[in-house]
Scaffold this motif. Structure first.
Motif, mmCIF file in Angstrom:
data_model
loop_
_atom_site.group_PDB
_atom_site.id
_atom_site.type_symbol
_atom_site.label_atom_id
_atom_site.label_comp_id
_atom_site.label_asym_id
_atom_site.label_seq_id
_atom_site.Cartn_x
_atom_site.Cartn_y
_atom_site.Cartn_z
ATOM 1 N N TYR A 18 1.143 -1.288 -0.034
ATOM 2 C CA TYR A 18 -0.075 -0.142 0.060
ATOM 3 C C TYR A 18 0.880 1.090 0.084
ATOM 4 O O TYR A 18 1.698 1.338 0.829
ATOM 5 C CB TYR A 18 -0.891 0.025 1.120
ATOM 6 N N GLY A 19 0.539 2.286 -0.926
ATOM 7 C CA GLY A 19 1.513 3.400 -1.321
ATOM 8 C C GLY A 19 2.421 3.203 -2.526
ATOM 9 O O GLY A 19 3.203 3.831 -2.771
ATOM 10 N N ALA A 27 -3.435 6.201 -0.521
ATOM 11 C CA ALA A 27 -2.403 5.207 -1.009
ATOM 12 C C ALA A 27 -3.116 3.812 -1.455
ATOM 13 O O ALA A 27 -4.052 3.335 -0.980
ATOM 14 C CB ALA A 27 -1.548 4.587 0.238
ATOM 15 N N ILE A 28 -2.590 3.224 -2.635
ATOM 16 C CA ILE A 28 -3.413 2.159 -3.241
ATOM 17 C C ILE A 28 -2.155 1.072 -3.424
ATOM 18 O O ILE A 28 -1.004 1.467 -3.426
ATOM 19 C CB ILE A 28 -4.213 2.534 -4.458
ATOM 20 N N HIS A 61 6.314 2.042 2.375
ATOM 21 C CA HIS A 61 7.077 2.720 3.163
ATOM 22 C C HIS A 61 6.938 2.615 4.581
ATOM 23 O O HIS A 61 7.467 3.061 5.484
ATOM 24 C CB HIS A 61 7.270 4.139 2.755
ATOM 25 N N GLY A 62 5.648 2.164 5.084
ATOM 26 C CA GLY A 62 5.428 1.551 6.353
ATOM 27 C C GLY A 62 5.192 2.653 7.221
ATOM 28 O O GLY A 62 5.326 2.589 8.481
ATOM 29 N N PHE A 63 4.556 3.933 7.006
ATOM 30 C CA PHE A 63 4.384 4.834 7.959
ATOM 31 C C PHE A 63 2.968 5.232 7.793
ATOM 32 O O PHE A 63 1.977 4.919 6.852
ATOM 33 C CB PHE A 63 5.048 6.103 7.639
ATOM 34 N N ASP A 64 2.335 6.106 8.681
ATOM 35 C CA ASP A 64 1.050 6.178 8.885
ATOM 36 C C ASP A 64 0.620 7.823 9.215
ATOM 37 O O ASP A 64 -0.307 8.224 9.841
ATOM 38 C CB ASP A 64 0.256 5.465 10.130
ATOM 39 N N ASP A 80 -1.371 8.570 4.062
ATOM 40 C CA ASP A 80 -1.454 7.575 5.253
ATOM 41 C C ASP A 80 -1.362 6.227 4.486
ATOM 42 O O ASP A 80 -2.567 5.800 4.147
ATOM 43 C CB ASP A 80 -2.306 7.841 6.376
ATOM 44 N N GLU A 81 -0.048 5.463 4.562
ATOM 45 C CA GLU A 81 -0.034 4.208 3.883
ATOM 46 C C GLU A 81 -0.722 2.975 4.723
ATOM 47 O O GLU A 81 -1.464 2.231 4.396
ATOM 48 C CB GLU A 81 1.318 3.958 3.591
#
Length: 261
Positions: A18-19, A27-28, A61-64, A80-81
């Motif tokens: 995602y992202g 984010a898709i 990228h693992g962030f929110d 927001d991924e």
């Protein structure tokens, strides 16, 4: 298809990323990993699923969007991924009654500067009781659970936390069937198996070699296939528009099948 008393199924997924791209400020996922609850329900009608295992790289990228420091470098602007993963994949599918076990991947560590906040790892700790250290992702994301007589051991991105693993082995006998889950590829002579060293793989093997390991589940390589490592079957379910379906009879691994969607 009615559910057999002795036969049961796991759906193996991975590398949703995602992202991977952004559309309309959302984010898709990877184009080959746009998955809906209806996709899972369709498979479940033919192969009643006991669980879904996701082998990592939930996000690119693992962030929110949150950060514990004031001047964070955001790779995808304000998109927001991780919430996109939760709201479009995890919660819609679990709300349908399916159990999903999550694994962190290397992309889930690619968080914004100063790199300390790792929401994917923190969520996996909260949901599954995994190990977590914001400064040490290599030893984070490890947890275990038992199902149908099999001991499942999730080692996070790859099996680095061997002291934790040795302690987990104190809970079982050497003949207990074990399934390992981690993100990096381990099989020999396959793509992307060089993201951790042969010495690290041998150290892992020296810990597990006297135990009854029946299967290893990996991600990282965006394919769906079955390989082997030291005569242990290794399955990846990360291919475009495909999953890996794992069939079991009681506490034995029976077969692998690629399921396309």
């Amino acid at each position: 298809m009615s559910k057999s008393i002795s036969n049961w199924y796991i759906l193996l997924d991975g590398d949703t990323h995602y992202g991977d791209s952004i559309f309309d400020d959302e984010a898709i996922p990877r184009s080959g990993k746009i998955i809906s609850p209806s996709t899972i329900n369709k498979i479940n009608r033919d192969y009643p699923l006991d669980m879904i295992i996701h082998t990592g790289d939930l996000c690119s990228h693992g962030f929110d969007e949150q950060c514990i420091f004031p001047f964070c470098c955001i790779k995808n602007g304000n998109v927001d991924e991780f919430d996109a993963f939760l709201n479009n994949y995890y919660y819609p599918i679990t709300n349908e009654g399916f159990k999903i076990y999550l694994t962190p991947g290397n992309h889930d560590t690619y968080v914004q500067w100063p790199y300390y906040r790792k929401p994917v790892f923190k969520f996996i700790k909260k949901e599954f009781g995994a190990t977590y250290n914001m400064f040490d992702w290599k030893n984070s994301g490890c947890y275990s659970y038992c199902y149908n007589g099999i001991f499942f051991i999730n080692m996070g991105v790859y099996p680095k936390n061997l002291d934790w693993l040795k302690n987990e082995f104190n809970e079982i006998t050497t003949d207990t069937p074990i399934i390992f889950i981690f993100h990096y590829v381990i099989a020999d002579n396959v793509p992307l198996n060089d993201w951790w060293s042969n010495d690290e793989k041998e150290s892992f093997y020296n810990v597990i070699k006297n135990y009854n390991v029946i299967l290893i589940c990996n991600g990282h390589d965006h394919e769906t296939r079955i390989d082997t490592w030291k005569n242990i079957p290794c399955v990846i379910g990360s291919g475009d528009n495909s999953f890996a379906l794992l069939k079991f009879c009681k506490n034995s691994f029976v077969s692998y099948k690629q399921i396309n969607f």
